[in-house]
Design a protein around this motif. Structure first.
Motif, PDB file in Angstrom:
ATOM      1  N   ARG A  68       0.830  -1.196   0.012  1.00  0.00           N
ATOM      2  CA  ARG A  68      -0.018   0.127  -0.020  1.00  0.00           C
ATOM      3  C   ARG A  68       0.843   1.289  -0.060  1.00  0.00           C
ATOM      4  O   ARG A  68       0.399   2.176  -0.712  1.00  0.00           O
ATOM      5  N   ARG A  69       1.951   1.347   0.755  1.00  0.00           N
ATOM      6  CA  ARG A  69       2.930   2.414   0.784  1.00  0.00           C
ATOM      7  C   ARG A  69       3.488   2.698  -0.470  1.00  0.00           C
ATOM      8  O   ARG A  69       3.576   3.872  -0.831  1.00  0.00           O
ATOM      9  N   LEU A  70       4.014   1.692  -1.200  1.00  0.00           N
ATOM     10  CA  LEU A  70       4.749   1.665  -2.458  1.00  0.00           C
ATOM     11  C   LEU A  70       3.599   2.162  -3.327  1.00  0.00           C
ATOM     12  O   LEU A  70       4.031   3.049  -4.192  1.00  0.00           O
ATOM     13  N   SER A  71       2.578   1.912  -3.412  1.00  0.00           N
ATOM     14  CA  SER A  71       1.391   2.152  -4.477  1.00  0.00           C
ATOM     15  C   SER A  71       0.959   3.791  -4.121  1.00  0.00           C
ATOM     16  O   SER A  71       0.638   4.312  -5.118  1.00  0.00           O
ATOM     17  N   ARG A  72       1.407   4.537  -3.213  1.00  0.00           N
ATOM     18  CA  ARG A  72       1.072   5.671  -2.947  1.00  0.00           C
ATOM     19  C   ARG A  72       2.437   6.604  -3.549  1.00  0.00           C
ATOM     20  O   ARG A  72       1.918   7.949  -3.425  1.00  0.00           O
ATOM     21  N   ILE A  73       3.257   6.214  -3.805  1.00  0.00           N
ATOM     22  CA  ILE A  73       4.468   6.887  -4.228  1.00  0.00           C
ATOM     23  C   ILE A  73       4.122   7.937  -5.305  1.00  0.00           C
ATOM     24  O   ILE A  73       4.407   9.179  -5.336  1.00  0.00           O
ATOM     25  N   PRO A  74       3.317   7.305  -6.474  1.00  0.00           N
ATOM     26  CA  PRO A  74       3.226   8.246  -7.606  1.00  0.00           C
ATOM     27  C   PRO A  74       2.276   9.291  -7.145  1.00  0.00           C
ATOM     28  O   PRO A  74       2.419  10.516  -7.884  1.00  0.00           O
ATOM     29  N   ARG A  75       1.351   9.121  -6.383  1.00  0.00           N
ATOM     30  CA  ARG A  75       0.375  10.246  -5.924  1.00  0.00           C
ATOM     31  C   ARG A  75       1.192  11.134  -5.274  1.00  0.00           C
ATOM     32  O   ARG A  75       0.704  12.359  -5.247  1.00  0.00           O
ATOM     33  N   TYR A  76       1.971  10.718  -4.179  1.00  0.00           N
ATOM     34  CA  TYR A  76       3.066  11.720  -3.588  1.00  0.00           C
ATOM     35  C   TYR A  76       3.693  12.709  -4.591  1.00  0.00           C
ATOM     36  O   TYR A  76       3.878  13.925  -4.474  1.00  0.00           O
ATOM     37  N   ALA A  77       4.420  12.003  -5.543  1.00  0.00           N
ATOM     38  CA  ALA A  77       4.916  12.571  -6.686  1.00  0.00           C
ATOM     39  C   ALA A  77       4.155  13.525  -7.260  1.00  0.00           C
ATOM     40  O   ALA A  77       4.685  14.535  -7.650  1.00  0.00           O
ATOM     41  N   ALA A  78       3.177  13.172  -7.769  1.00  0.00           N
ATOM     42  CA  ALA A  78       2.095  14.240  -8.407  1.00  0.00           C
ATOM     43  C   ALA A  78       1.811  15.480  -7.501  1.00  0.00           C
ATOM     44  O   ALA A  78       1.336  16.592  -7.970  1.00  0.00           O
TER      45      ALA A  78
END
Length: 340
Positions: free
Chosen positions: A135-145
């Motif tokens: 779950r944490r890894l999947s949220r990285i692109p959202r953080y980058a955006a």
């Protein structure tokens, strides 16, 4: 005061917050995740299934503000809140609510380069935590955006090579300097129905001007609450001058009156929209936003405005445009013409 520690999931916000407690006398850890856990326990599973994240629940955002205010009534402060906020509208609603309660926010972004972040997530996952890790890894692109608005709004602390203690020491220095202070100007929440006046301003393509407040989600028309004893049309002129730096030079014509029914915790009231006319290119160069209240402005077509405005505001705009075309004012209740 609240020291809000933002950043990607797995960036070490909570460990830094725990270290920061030792460096700021009187500080208290306030984890909004506790509020989220309470809602998960209280709300029916059917309601929870309607959202992707607890942060999408309006009740979570309200309770985060109300709980902070309640804690600060009991404690000297500051509160240290380690919580990821990647939706700018959620930031606006929460920080605007805190500002309305005269609670100052210092917003810090704990930024970790992606390579280091992935290593931390791998290293920090609990033994049973493959699901947590994924779950944490999947949220990285959202953080980058979200980084463009995060870095513009928060004071960034680069923590890729820092220990939690070193991060806390940098944060403590930043707190003392006033880094990341969110200078939002917001009136206290209303205690009764309000009368508000907005103004529609147009460009040469008949697109309507919208503004993006820093203290609440979504876009809005220039305008605000009519002060006691103030004529609504004069209030509309005043608000345009205060929010855009433009003098209308005349009292605008009324387009709609809309009665907004109470919807607890909101009190509702009368909402008026006036026709401010067209703005020439020369006048648009004079637009000057108050940075503590408005982040941006833009012109939008009716279709574009539907995506930017709340349903209630868009209903007002739609009928106001019709009233403008017909040359007569309309009386609405809850966004619908009376007698329709």
């Amino acid at each position: 005061m609240i020291i809000w520690l933002n950043g990607a999931s797995g960036a070490g916000k909570t460990t830094a917050a725990q270290e920061l407690l030792h460096l700021l006398p009187g500080s208290t850890l306030y984890d909004p995740e506790v509020v989220a856990s309470g809602l998960r326990a209280l709300l029916p599973k059917e309601r929870l299934a309607q959202v992707d994240d607890v942060q999408d629940l309006p009740s979570w955002r309200r309770l985060v503000v109300d709980t902070a205010a309640a804690l600060l009534a009991e404690l000297p402060g500051p509160l240290i809140a380690p919580m990821t906020l990647l939706c700018q509208e959620h930031r606006d609603e929460i920080f605007g609510g805190l500002a309305a309660r005269r609670i100052q926010v210092q917003h810090f972004l704990l930024h970790v380069e992606e390579t280091f972040l992935r290593e931390r997530i791998d290293r920090g996952a609990p033994p049973e935590g493959d699901l947590v890790r994924t779950r944490r890894l999947s949220r990285i692109p959202r953080y980058a955006a979200a980084l463009p608005w995060l870095t513009a709004d928060a004071h960034t602390v680069e923590t890729s090579r820092l220990t939690p203690r070193e991060t806390a020491e940098e944060l403590a220095e930043g707190v003392r300097r006033g880094d990341g202070t969110c200078r939002i100007v917001q009136s206290p929440p209303p205690r009764a129905e309000t009368l508000a006046a907005g103004v529609l301003l147009f460009d040469d393509r008949d697109r309507v001007l919208l503004v993006d407040p820093t203290y609440k989600p979504g876009w809005e028309f220039p305008g605000g609450v009519v002060e006691s004893g103030e004529p609504p049309a004069q209030a509309a002129v005043r608000e345009v001058a205060e929010e855009l730096g433009l003098e209308l030079g005349h009292e605008p014509a009324l387009l709609i009156v809309d009665w907004e029914p109470p919807a607890p915790p909101l009190f509702g009231g009368l909402r008026l929209l006036f026709d401010g006319g067209h703005l020439t290119a020369d006048r648009l160069r004079d637009v000057l936003l108050p940075g503590e209240e408005l982040r941006d402005w833009r012109f939008a077509t009716e279709d574009e405005a539907e995506k930017l405005l709340s349903p209630g505001r868009f209903a007002r705009l739609r009928w106001a445009l019709r009233a403008r075309a017909e040359g007569r004012a309309l009386n609405l209740e809850a966004g619908v013409p009376v007698g329709a």
